[in-house]
Design a protein around this motif. Structure first.
Motif, PDB file in Angstrom:
ATOM      1  N   LEU A   5       0.848  -1.184   0.000  1.00 43.64           N
ATOM      2  CA  LEU A   5       0.000   0.000   0.000  1.00 43.64           C
ATOM      3  C   LEU A   5       0.890   1.241   0.000  1.00 43.64           C
ATOM      4  CD1 LEU A   5      -1.990  -2.257   0.982  1.00 43.64           C
ATOM      5  CD2 LEU A   5      -3.121  -0.484   2.312  1.00 43.64           C
ATOM      6  N   THR A   6       0.815   2.026  -1.065  1.00 42.80           N
ATOM      7  CA  THR A   6       1.684   3.201  -1.176  1.00 42.80           C
ATOM      8  C   THR A   6       0.969   4.501  -0.867  1.00 42.80           C
ATOM      9  OG1 THR A   6       1.212   3.340  -3.556  1.00 42.80           O
ATOM     10  CG2 THR A   6       3.152   2.066  -2.882  1.00 42.80           C
ATOM     11  N   ASP A   7      -0.355   4.506  -0.946  1.00 44.95           N
ATOM     12  CA  ASP A   7      -1.090   5.734  -0.642  1.00 44.95           C
ATOM     13  C   ASP A   7      -2.545   5.397  -0.371  1.00 44.95           C
ATOM     14  OD1 ASP A   7      -1.420   8.394  -0.132  1.00 44.95           O
ATOM     15  OD2 ASP A   7      -1.042   9.088  -2.175  1.00 44.95           O
ATOM     16  N   LEU A   8      -3.187   6.199   0.475  1.00 46.45           N
ATOM     17  CA  LEU A   8      -4.594   6.041   0.808  1.00 46.45           C
ATOM     18  C   LEU A   8      -5.188   7.424   0.997  1.00 46.45           C
ATOM     19  CD1 LEU A   8      -2.744   4.037   2.917  1.00 46.45           C
ATOM     20  CD2 LEU A   8      -4.962   2.929   3.041  1.00 46.45           C
ATOM     21  N   ASN A   9      -6.449   7.593   0.636  1.00 52.83           N
ATOM     22  CA  ASN A   9      -7.045   8.904   0.839  1.00 52.83           C
ATOM     23  C   ASN A   9      -7.756   8.983   2.187  1.00 52.83           C
ATOM     24  OD1 ASN A   9      -9.346   7.401   0.347  1.00 52.83           O
ATOM     25  ND2 ASN A   9     -10.237   8.836  -1.113  1.00 52.83           N
ATOM     26  N   LYS A  10      -8.268  10.161   2.507  1.00 53.73           N
ATOM     27  CA  LYS A  10      -8.872  10.423   3.816  1.00 53.73           C
ATOM     28  C   LYS A  10     -10.124   9.580   4.055  1.00 53.73           C
ATOM     29  CE  LYS A  10     -10.562  14.262   6.661  1.00 53.73           C
ATOM     30  NZ  LYS A  10     -11.915  13.724   6.877  1.00 53.73           N
ATOM     31  N   ARG A  11     -10.802   9.214   2.973  1.00 55.31           N
ATOM     32  CA  ARG A  11     -12.040   8.447   3.107  1.00 55.31           C
ATOM     33  C   ARG A  11     -11.796   7.098   3.785  1.00 55.31           C
ATOM     34  NH1 ARG A  11     -17.009   7.631   4.485  1.00 55.31           N
ATOM     35  NH2 ARG A  11     -18.151   6.154   3.192  1.00 55.31           N
ATOM     36  N   VAL A  12     -10.595   6.539   3.627  1.00 59.20           N
ATOM     37  CA  VAL A  12     -10.264   5.267   4.281  1.00 59.20           C
ATOM     38  C   VAL A  12     -10.379   5.428   5.799  1.00 59.20           C
ATOM     39  CG1 VAL A  12      -8.474   3.538   4.666  1.00 59.20           C
ATOM     40  CG2 VAL A  12      -8.779   4.522   2.389  1.00 59.20           C
ATOM     41  N   TYR A  13      -9.872   6.567   6.314  1.00 60.48           N
ATOM     42  CA  TYR A  13      -9.961   6.832   7.756  1.00 60.48           C
ATOM     43  C   TYR A  13     -11.414   7.051   8.168  1.00 60.48           C
ATOM     44  CZ  TYR A  13      -9.820   9.398  12.139  1.00 60.48           C
ATOM     45  OH  TYR A  13     -10.053   9.812  13.425  1.00 60.48           O
ATOM     46  N   ASP A  14     -12.145   7.845   7.381  1.00 61.23           N
ATOM     47  CA  ASP A  14     -13.552   8.122   7.721  1.00 61.23           C
ATOM     48  C   ASP A  14     -14.374   6.834   7.754  1.00 61.23           C
ATOM     49  OD1 ASP A  14     -12.893  10.798   7.725  1.00 61.23           O
ATOM     50  OD2 ASP A  14     -13.544  11.134   5.659  1.00 61.23           O
ATOM     51  N   TRP A  15     -14.063   5.912   6.859  1.00 62.43           N
ATOM     52  CA  TRP A  15     -14.844   4.690   6.706  1.00 62.43           C
ATOM     53  C   TRP A  15     -14.415   3.595   7.675  1.00 62.43           C
ATOM     54  CZ3 TRP A  15     -14.113   0.319   2.770  1.00 62.43           C
ATOM     55  CH2 TRP A  15     -15.259  -0.465   2.692  1.00 62.43           C
ATOM     56  N   LEU A  16     -13.111   3.393   7.814  1.00 66.59           N
ATOM     57  CA  LEU A  16     -12.605   2.257   8.592  1.00 66.59           C
ATOM     58  C   LEU A  16     -11.936   2.650   9.905  1.00 66.59           C
ATOM     59  CD1 LEU A  16     -11.034   0.188   5.654  1.00 66.59           C
ATOM     60  CD2 LEU A  16     -13.286  -0.118   6.716  1.00 66.59           C
ATOM     61  N   GLY A  17     -11.577   3.926  10.035  1.00 67.17           N
ATOM     62  CA  GLY A  17     -10.964   4.370  11.289  1.00 67.17           C
ATOM     63  C   GLY A  17      -9.450   4.254  11.325  1.00 67.17           C
ATOM     64  N   TYR A  18      -8.824   3.843  10.221  1.00 61.30           N
ATOM     65  CA  TYR A  18      -7.362   3.714  10.169  1.00 61.30           C
ATOM     66  C   TYR A  18      -6.742   4.936   9.502  1.00 61.30           C
ATOM     67  CZ  TYR A  18      -7.682  -1.200  11.555  1.00 61.30           C
ATOM     68  OH  TYR A  18      -7.919  -2.370  12.239  1.00 61.30           O
ATOM     69  N   MET A  19      -5.767   5.548  10.202  1.00 62.45           N
ATOM     70  CA  MET A  19      -5.028   6.643   9.605  1.00 62.45           C
ATOM     71  C   MET A  19      -4.117   6.087   8.514  1.00 62.45           C
ATOM     72  SD  MET A  19      -5.787   9.553  11.092  1.00 62.45           S
ATOM     73  CE  MET A  19      -4.358  10.596  10.819  1.00 62.45           C
ATOM     74  N   PRO A  20      -3.880   6.860   7.441  1.00 63.42           N
ATOM     75  CA  PRO A  20      -2.982   6.389   6.379  1.00 63.42           C
ATOM     76  C   PRO A  20      -1.623   5.926   6.895  1.00 63.42           C
ATOM     77  CG  PRO A  20      -4.168   8.319   5.640  1.00 63.42           C
ATOM     78  CD  PRO A  20      -4.524   8.137   7.090  1.00 63.42           C
ATOM     79  N   LYS A  21      -1.081   6.635   7.885  1.00 68.86           N
ATOM     80  CA  LYS A  21       0.249   6.279   8.401  1.00 68.86           C
ATOM     81  C   LYS A  21       0.247   4.927   9.117  1.00 68.86           C
ATOM     82  CE  LYS A  21      -0.321   8.853  12.747  1.00 68.86           C
ATOM     83  NZ  LYS A  21       0.234   9.938  13.590  1.00 68.86           N
ATOM     84  N   GLU A  22      -0.935   4.446   9.544  1.00 70.95           N
ATOM     85  CA  GLU A  22      -1.026   3.163  10.234  1.00 70.95           C
ATOM     86  C   GLU A  22      -0.927   1.974   9.288  1.00 70.95           C
ATOM     87  OE1 GLU A  22      -3.852   3.035  13.815  1.00 70.95           O
ATOM     88  OE2 GLU A  22      -4.782   4.534  12.515  1.00 70.95           O
TER      89      GLU A  22
ATOM     90  N   THR B  30     -15.312  -8.195   2.502  1.00 68.84           N
ATOM     91  CA  THR B  30     -15.733  -7.773   3.831  1.00 68.84           C
ATOM     92  C   THR B  30     -14.589  -7.043   4.508  1.00 68.84           C
ATOM     93  OG1 THR B  30     -17.253  -9.647   4.052  1.00 68.84           O
ATOM     94  CG2 THR B  30     -16.594  -8.522   6.075  1.00 68.84           C
ATOM     95  N   PHE B  31     -14.834  -5.790   4.883  1.00 66.09           N
ATOM     96  CA  PHE B  31     -13.843  -4.979   5.577  1.00 66.09           C
ATOM     97  C   PHE B  31     -14.181  -4.933   7.069  1.00 66.09           C
ATOM     98  CE2 PHE B  31     -13.358  -3.810   1.252  1.00 66.09           C
ATOM     99  CZ  PHE B  31     -12.077  -3.298   1.092  1.00 66.09           C
ATOM    100  N   ILE B  32     -13.151  -4.802   7.893  1.00 64.41           N
ATOM    101  CA  ILE B  32     -13.335  -4.746   9.338  1.00 64.41           C
ATOM    102  C   ILE B  32     -12.817  -3.401   9.834  1.00 64.41           C
ATOM    103  CG2 ILE B  32     -12.828  -5.844  11.554  1.00 64.41           C
ATOM    104  CD1 ILE B  32     -12.184  -8.401   9.909  1.00 64.41           C
ATOM    105  N   THR B  33     -13.685  -2.607  10.433  1.00 67.26           N
ATOM    106  CA  THR B  33     -13.278  -1.300  10.924  1.00 67.26           C
ATOM    107  C   THR B  33     -12.396  -1.457  12.164  1.00 67.26           C
ATOM    108  OG1 THR B  33     -15.112  -0.954  12.476  1.00 67.26           O
ATOM    109  CG2 THR B  33     -15.505  -0.417  10.153  1.00 67.26           C
ATOM    110  N   LYS B  34     -11.798  -0.369  12.568  1.00 67.87           N
ATOM    111  CA  LYS B  34     -10.931  -0.400  13.752  1.00 67.87           C
ATOM    112  C   LYS B  34     -11.729  -0.746  15.012  1.00 67.87           C
ATOM    113  CE  LYS B  34      -6.816   2.053  15.293  1.00 67.87           C
ATOM    114  NZ  LYS B  34      -6.012   3.296  15.186  1.00 67.87           N
ATOM    115  N   LYS B  35     -13.045  -0.483  14.965  1.00 66.64           N
ATOM    116  CA  LYS B  35     -13.912  -0.810  16.100  1.00 66.64           C
ATOM    117  C   LYS B  35     -14.436  -2.235  16.027  1.00 66.64           C
ATOM    118  CE  LYS B  35     -15.517   3.943  16.806  1.00 66.64           C
ATOM    119  NZ  LYS B  35     -16.711   4.833  16.856  1.00 66.64           N
ATOM    120  N   GLY B  36     -14.079  -2.953  14.963  1.00 65.50           N
ATOM    121  CA  GLY B  36     -14.509  -4.343  14.831  1.00 65.50           C
ATOM    122  C   GLY B  36     -15.793  -4.543  14.062  1.00 65.50           C
TER     123      GLY B  36
END
Length: 277
Positions: A82-99, A138-144
């Motif tokens: 994974l080389t880049d991710l946009n802000k929507r990934v954080y809004d949707w799944l709760g993971y910061m790009p740097k994580e 199926t994606f799993i958010t940071k909250k499970g």
């Protein structure tokens, strides 16, 4: 030495506009250190500099579109990193790009083990140049929490037309899939009830075409469900009955109203008539 320099200059030409020049000079001095003369070379680098500025502007434009996209976007190189991710990934799944940036697909935390295998197989096909249809993971958010994402990918090619990365767009289809499941469950319950009833249960569209029929139509009219679906309700009536029922039908459709106790004479498969309400 004070007479040696390597600089880039801008010059506003009166008729040609802004020009860029690369100036390289070399001073030649005598034995006392005084300058005898200076050699210089001047390159017109306007075309190259214009291209560089265009690339920078395009990158800035791309970055704005990338970050403001309503869908999650992930960039993956041809090694599966994974080389880049946009802000929507954080809004949707709760993971910061740097994580997650820099992780291999097999190590990302928001995809389960079973779906990782599916994802890797699809990734390998896309890297090989295969044209893939959208598919769900199926994606799993940071909250499970579990979310369903629809994957739409496109390969990124270099100047030699070789695939060196993948741009992946992920659409959140969780609500639509859940709504579809609920609708299917409701339809199943409706069909189960209709099957258990002694009456003929049917459904027609606004043109009077049968879109559903319970199996009881066989007992009543002698037709199978497959024969009835797609036929018009008026196909089972004589001409004078069609004229009478059409007026009532058009009024019901126009007023978006219900109807009860509407007597209707239908022609059975054997040619006899039966009155239904």
């Amino acid at each position: 030495p004070p007479y040696n320099f390597d600089q880039i200059f801008r010059y506003e030409h009166p008729s040609k506009g802004l020009r860029w020049f690369h100036v390289l000079s070399n001073g030649v001095v005598d034995e006392t250190g005084n300058a005898k003369f200076i050699n210089g070379i001047v390159w017109d680098i306007t075309t190259m500099k214009t291209a560089e500025l265009s690339i920078i502007r395009n990158e800035e434009k791309y970055k704005r579109i990338f970050d403001l996209s309503p869908e999650a976007i992930i960039m993956i190189d041809n090694k599966g990193i994974l080389t880049d991710l946009n802000k929507r990934v954080y809004d949707w799944l709760g993971y910061m790009p740097k994580e997650v940036k820099g992780l291999h697909l097999l190590k990302i935390p928001f995809i389960g083990k079973a779906d990782k295998i599916k994802m890797i197989k699809q990734f390998q096909k896309r890297i090989s140049g295969d044209d893939l249809k959208p598919y769900d993971l199926t994606f799993i958010t940071k909250k499970g929490e579990k979310r369903i994402g629809r994957i739409l990918g496109t390969p990124i090619r270099d100047v030699d037309n070789r695939i060196n990365a993948n741009l992946i767009m992920v659409m959140d289809v969780t609500e639509s899939i859940e709504a579809k499941k609920k609708l299917q469950e409701q339809e199943k319950r409706f069909r189960d009830v209709a099957f258990s009833m002694s009456d003929w249960v049917w459904e027609i569209d606004l043109k009077g075409i049968y879109t559903y029929s319970s199996i009881k139509v066989g007992d009543l009219l002698g037709y199978s469900v497959e024969e009835v679906i797609g036929m018009s309700a008026f196909d089972f009536m004589k001409t004078e009955e069609v004229d009478r029922i059409k007026d009532a039908f058009n009024t019901i459709v126009s007023n978006e109203d219900n109807f009860v106790d509407l007597e209707n004479w239908l022609v059975k498969k054997n040619g006899s008539e039966i009155c239904v309400t």
